[in-house]
Design a protein around this motif. Structure first.
Motif, PDB file in Angstrom:
ATOM      1  N   LEU A 225      -2.631   1.927  13.652  1.00  0.00           N
ATOM      2  CA  LEU A 225      -2.580   0.645  12.956  1.00  0.00           C
ATOM      3  C   LEU A 225      -2.232  -0.494  13.911  1.00  0.00           C
ATOM      4  N   ASN A 226      -1.249  -0.260  14.768  1.00  0.00           N
ATOM      5  CA  ASN A 226      -0.844  -1.304  15.712  1.00  0.00           C
ATOM      6  C   ASN A 226      -1.961  -1.626  16.700  1.00  0.00           C
ATOM      7  N   GLN A 227      -2.676  -0.586  17.139  1.00  0.00           N
ATOM      8  CA  GLN A 227      -3.775  -0.820  18.064  1.00  0.00           C
ATOM      9  C   GLN A 227      -4.900  -1.613  17.402  1.00  0.00           C
ATOM     10  N   ASP A 228      -5.256  -1.219  16.187  1.00  0.00           N
ATOM     11  CA  ASP A 228      -6.308  -1.945  15.462  1.00  0.00           C
ATOM     12  C   ASP A 228      -5.899  -3.393  15.209  1.00  0.00           C
ATOM     13  N   TYR A 229      -4.618  -3.584  14.900  1.00  0.00           N
ATOM     14  CA  TYR A 229      -4.123  -4.937  14.657  1.00  0.00           C
ATOM     15  C   TYR A 229      -4.220  -5.787  15.925  1.00  0.00           C
ATOM     16  N   GLN A 230      -3.848  -5.208  17.068  1.00  0.00           N
ATOM     17  CA  GLN A 230      -3.897  -5.959  18.319  1.00  0.00           C
ATOM     18  C   GLN A 230      -5.327  -6.321  18.704  1.00  0.00           C
ATOM     19  N   LEU A 231      -6.265  -5.432  18.387  1.00  0.00           N
ATOM     20  CA  LEU A 231      -7.668  -5.679  18.737  1.00  0.00           C
ATOM     21  C   LEU A 231      -8.357  -6.621  17.756  1.00  0.00           C
ATOM     22  N   ASP A 232      -7.747  -6.862  16.612  1.00  0.00           N
ATOM     23  CA  ASP A 232      -8.323  -7.734  15.601  1.00  0.00           C
ATOM     24  C   ASP A 232      -8.173  -9.190  16.057  1.00  0.00           C
ATOM     25  N   SER A 233      -9.290  -9.896  16.161  1.00  0.00           N
ATOM     26  CA  SER A 233      -9.264 -11.284  16.646  1.00  0.00           C
ATOM     27  C   SER A 233      -9.157 -12.305  15.524  1.00  0.00           C
ATOM     28  N   SER A 234      -9.067 -11.842  14.275  1.00  0.00           N
ATOM     29  CA  SER A 234      -9.013 -12.766  13.154  1.00  0.00           C
ATOM     30  C   SER A 234      -7.678 -13.513  13.130  1.00  0.00           C
ATOM     31  N   PRO A 235      -7.690 -14.823  12.922  1.00  0.00           N
ATOM     32  CA  PRO A 235      -6.425 -15.577  12.816  1.00  0.00           C
ATOM     33  C   PRO A 235      -5.691 -15.279  11.508  1.00  0.00           C
ATOM     34  N   ARG A 236      -6.354 -14.601  10.571  1.00  0.00           N
ATOM     35  CA  ARG A 236      -5.745 -14.307   9.268  1.00  0.00           C
ATOM     36  C   ARG A 236      -5.140 -12.906   9.209  1.00  0.00           C
TER      37      ARG A 236
ATOM     38  N   SER B  70      -4.832   3.877  -2.903  1.00  0.00           N
ATOM     39  CA  SER B  70      -5.754   4.959  -2.565  1.00  0.00           C
ATOM     40  C   SER B  70      -6.287   4.743  -1.152  1.00  0.00           C
ATOM     41  N   ARG B  71      -6.935   5.729  -0.612  1.00  0.00           N
ATOM     42  CA  ARG B  71      -7.547   5.580   0.706  1.00  0.00           C
ATOM     43  C   ARG B  71      -8.565   4.443   0.706  1.00  0.00           C
ATOM     44  N   SER B  72      -9.310   4.351  -0.381  1.00  0.00           N
ATOM     45  CA  SER B  72     -10.316   3.297  -0.485  1.00  0.00           C
ATOM     46  C   SER B  72      -9.669   1.921  -0.451  1.00  0.00           C
ATOM     47  N   GLN B  73      -8.557   1.759  -1.133  1.00  0.00           N
ATOM     48  CA  GLN B  73      -7.874   0.466  -1.159  1.00  0.00           C
ATOM     49  C   GLN B  73      -7.300   0.116   0.215  1.00  0.00           C
ATOM     50  N   ILE B  74      -6.789   1.124   0.927  1.00  0.00           N
ATOM     51  CA  ILE B  74      -6.284   0.899   2.283  1.00  0.00           C
ATOM     52  C   ILE B  74      -7.414   0.420   3.192  1.00  0.00           C
ATOM     53  N   ARG B  75      -8.566   1.053   3.082  1.00  0.00           N
ATOM     54  CA  ARG B  75      -9.705   0.659   3.918  1.00  0.00           C
ATOM     55  C   ARG B  75     -10.177  -0.755   3.585  1.00  0.00           C
ATOM     56  N   GLN B  76     -10.217  -1.084   2.300  1.00  0.00           N
ATOM     57  CA  GLN B  76     -10.684  -2.408   1.915  1.00  0.00           C
ATOM     58  C   GLN B  76      -9.729  -3.508   2.374  1.00  0.00           C
ATOM     59  N   LEU B  77      -8.431  -3.231   2.339  1.00  0.00           N
ATOM     60  CA  LEU B  77      -7.476  -4.214   2.851  1.00  0.00           C
ATOM     61  C   LEU B  77      -7.642  -4.399   4.361  1.00  0.00           C
ATOM     62  N   LYS B  78      -7.907  -3.296   5.051  1.00  0.00           N
ATOM     63  CA  LYS B  78      -8.123  -3.380   6.496  1.00  0.00           C
ATOM     64  C   LYS B  78      -9.359  -4.216   6.801  1.00  0.00           C
ATOM     65  N   ASP B  79     -10.397  -4.085   5.967  1.00  0.00           N
ATOM     66  CA  ASP B  79     -11.596  -4.914   6.145  1.00  0.00           C
ATOM     67  C   ASP B  79     -11.280  -6.394   5.972  1.00  0.00           C
ATOM     68  N   ARG B  80     -10.198  -6.683   5.250  1.00  0.00           N
ATOM     69  CA  ARG B  80      -9.765  -8.071   5.051  1.00  0.00           C
ATOM     70  C   ARG B  80      -8.663  -8.459   6.032  1.00  0.00           C
ATOM     71  N   HIS B  81      -8.519  -7.655   7.103  1.00  0.00           N
ATOM     72  CA  HIS B  81      -7.584  -7.938   8.200  1.00  0.00           C
ATOM     73  C   HIS B  81      -6.121  -7.791   7.776  1.00  0.00           C
ATOM     74  N   ILE B  82      -5.867  -6.949   6.768  1.00  0.00           N
ATOM     75  CA  ILE B  82      -4.499  -6.678   6.323  1.00  0.00           C
ATOM     76  C   ILE B  82      -4.219  -5.197   6.556  1.00  0.00           C
ATOM     77  N   TYR B  83      -3.210  -4.920   7.375  1.00  0.00           N
ATOM     78  CA  TYR B  83      -2.927  -3.556   7.809  1.00  0.00           C
ATOM     79  C   TYR B  83      -1.711  -3.013   7.058  1.00  0.00           C
ATOM     80  N   VAL B  84      -1.966  -1.979   6.248  1.00  0.00           N
ATOM     81  CA  VAL B  84      -0.958  -1.386   5.368  1.00  0.00           C
ATOM     82  C   VAL B  84      -0.899   0.114   5.645  1.00  0.00           C
TER      83      VAL B  84
END
Length: 462
Positions: A54-65, A395-409
């Motif tokens: 999660l931390n690695q994906d967050y660091q690589l995410d270039s979104s300001p949001r 759910s796993r699906s909800q976790i993935r969808q939040l990640k697609d919106r640049h929110i890491y849970v």
């Protein structure tokens, strides 16, 4: 002499040439077989934990949001780890004290720290401490304290059954399984109602084996943030006493659940004052901002003062056999200084209140936003949760969808509220609403904490 040196030089040269030829042949064979000369060539890459991913994906995410809600650190309004002014003042006082010893600590830790930590939990007028029924052990953090307690109870006593909440901190299961316990579950949380399942909890404890070790969270239960009321704690105590269970209570960062360390420590104080054996694993990391030099405390309150000497000796023997070392001397002095200095303690308590009030406001704002958006789910109970995390069961699906919106849970659904601010609150509420609307008909069996499914790799705590 020159002739002798010439002969020796010739023999040495022949030896080197032969050795080189042997190495070349061996190297060629190994290279032909696809092998290397490195002794570490056989090592495989370690599987990263969920938190590391999660931390690695967050660091690589270039979104300001982007938002990282998966960490355990309490962050202030500007996103930095909370700094306590009382800790800074204590550090200055300690640095200027010429009487501080550089001698190694005793096996059980810094005596001043152990006394102050025990007094903070049990109170100055504690009957147990007055008659000497308390043994304290300094540890690196509360998780280390739990692990020490599990090892001691399994190898030094006849206890072999451990009762854990469903859901609970996944590291609990790992700790007690590795110690050799037969781990069993008791109901704790109702996903349907979004609140403590006190009826299921009582029923499961009543039908559990007599004499079991029961692990309880004193405040801001991990991961749900739902705690029993005073009357419910008294009911649980009577069950524990009647079933001759041994309570092991995790007191994680008292003061951050309610804003008052005394209130958060009340369950431990109540159990110990009632005259039964109690163990308490305590942390001074998040509620003192000591993330670099952590310190914890394992407190054991015995019902029989005659057992104290034997217990202390057995624990010291186990620590020496394990070659275990206490945590930082410096951090233990900081905690002891703050807890024993009236002005510093008052300042520390005020900081905890301010931190709690900030989180409470943010929790209320999130619930208000989700109510305005008419988001599906049990969000009305958010304000009943304690601590600085917000819990839901995604759910796993909800976790993935939040990640697609640049929110890491994390998969536990335990979100750190200190990463939420007025500037990103609307974005978080909108994302949660979109995901919940899109997955309104999902079956809850896809959730991580259903049917004893645990992802122990996600956990990283201090």
């Amino acid at each position: 002499m020159s002739a002798i040196l010439s002969v020796w030089h010739s023999l040495l040269l022949q030896t080197v040439v032969k050795s080189s030829s042997h190495r070349s042949a061996a190297t060629g064979r190994r290279r032909n077989d696809g092998e290397r000369l490195s002794p570490f060539a056989c090592l495989k890459r370690a599987t990263p934990t969920e938190m590391e991913n999660l931390n690695q994906d967050y660091q690589l995410d270039s979104s300001p949001r982007k938002m990282n809600l998966a960490h355990e650190v309490y962050r202030n309004e500007v996103g930095k780890a909370q700094t306590f002014q009382a800790v800074k003042k204590a550090e200055i006082s300690i640095a200027c004290n010429d009487f501080n010893s550089s001698e190694p600590l005793p096996p059980l830790g810094n005596p001043d720290f152990l006394h102050a930590a025990t007094e903070m939990v049990l109170g100055k007028s504690s009957p147990a401490q007055a008659v000497g029924r308390v043994v304290g052990i300094q540890t690196k953090n509360s998780i280390d304290a739990l692990a020490l307690a599990a090892q001691f109870l399994r190898h030094k006593t006849t206890r072999d059954v451990c009762l854990l909440a469903r859901p609970c901190n996944p590291i609990y299961w790992q700790i007690f399984k590795e110690a050799g316990f037969n781990c069993q579950r008791y109901q704790y949380y109702s996903d349907a109602r979004g609140e403590l399942n006190i009826y299921g909890l009582v029923a499961d404890l009543m039908t559990s084996p007599d004499g079991a070790v029961v692990v309880l969270d004193a405040c801001s239960q991990h991961p749900t943030g739902q705690d029993p009321s005073v009357d419910e704690w008294k009911l649980l105590f009577h069950i524990v006493k009647c079933k001759k269970m041994l309570p092991l209570i995790h007191l994680d960062s008292p003061g951050l659940a309610s804003g008052d360390p005394n209130e958060d420590a009340w369950p431990v104080r109540f159990f110990s004052d009632c005259g039964i054996d109690v163990l308490c694993a305590q942390s001074f990391v998040k509620n003192f901002g000591l993330y670099n030099e952590t310190v914890g405390h394992l407190m054991v309150v015995l019902s029989n003062v005659a057992q104290v000497h034997a217990f202390r000796g057995q624990f010291e023997s186990m620590l020496l056999d394990k070659n275990a070392e206490c945590s930082s001397v410096h951090s233990s002095r900081i905690v002891a200084k703050i807890l024993t200095d009236e002005k510093l303690r008052s300042e520390w308590c005020q900081t905890l209140k301010d931190m709690h009030q900030r989180v409470s406001r943010m929790r209320g704002e999130i619930r208000k936003k989700l109510a305005e958006l008419k988001t599906p789910g049990n969000w009305q109970n958010l304000v009943k949760q304690n601590g600085y995390h917000l819990y839901w069961n995604p759910s796993r699906s909800q976790i993935r969808q939040l990640k697609d919106r640049h929110i890491y849970v994390p998969s536990s659904g335990r979100m750190n509220l200190t990463s939420v601010s007025p500037t990103n609150l609307d974005s978080l509420a909108a994302a949660l609403n979109d995901v919940m609307q899109a997955t309104k008909g999902d079956v809850s069996s896809d959730n991580y904490f259903v049917a004893d499914k645990f992802n122990t790799q996600y956990f990283h705590s201090v």
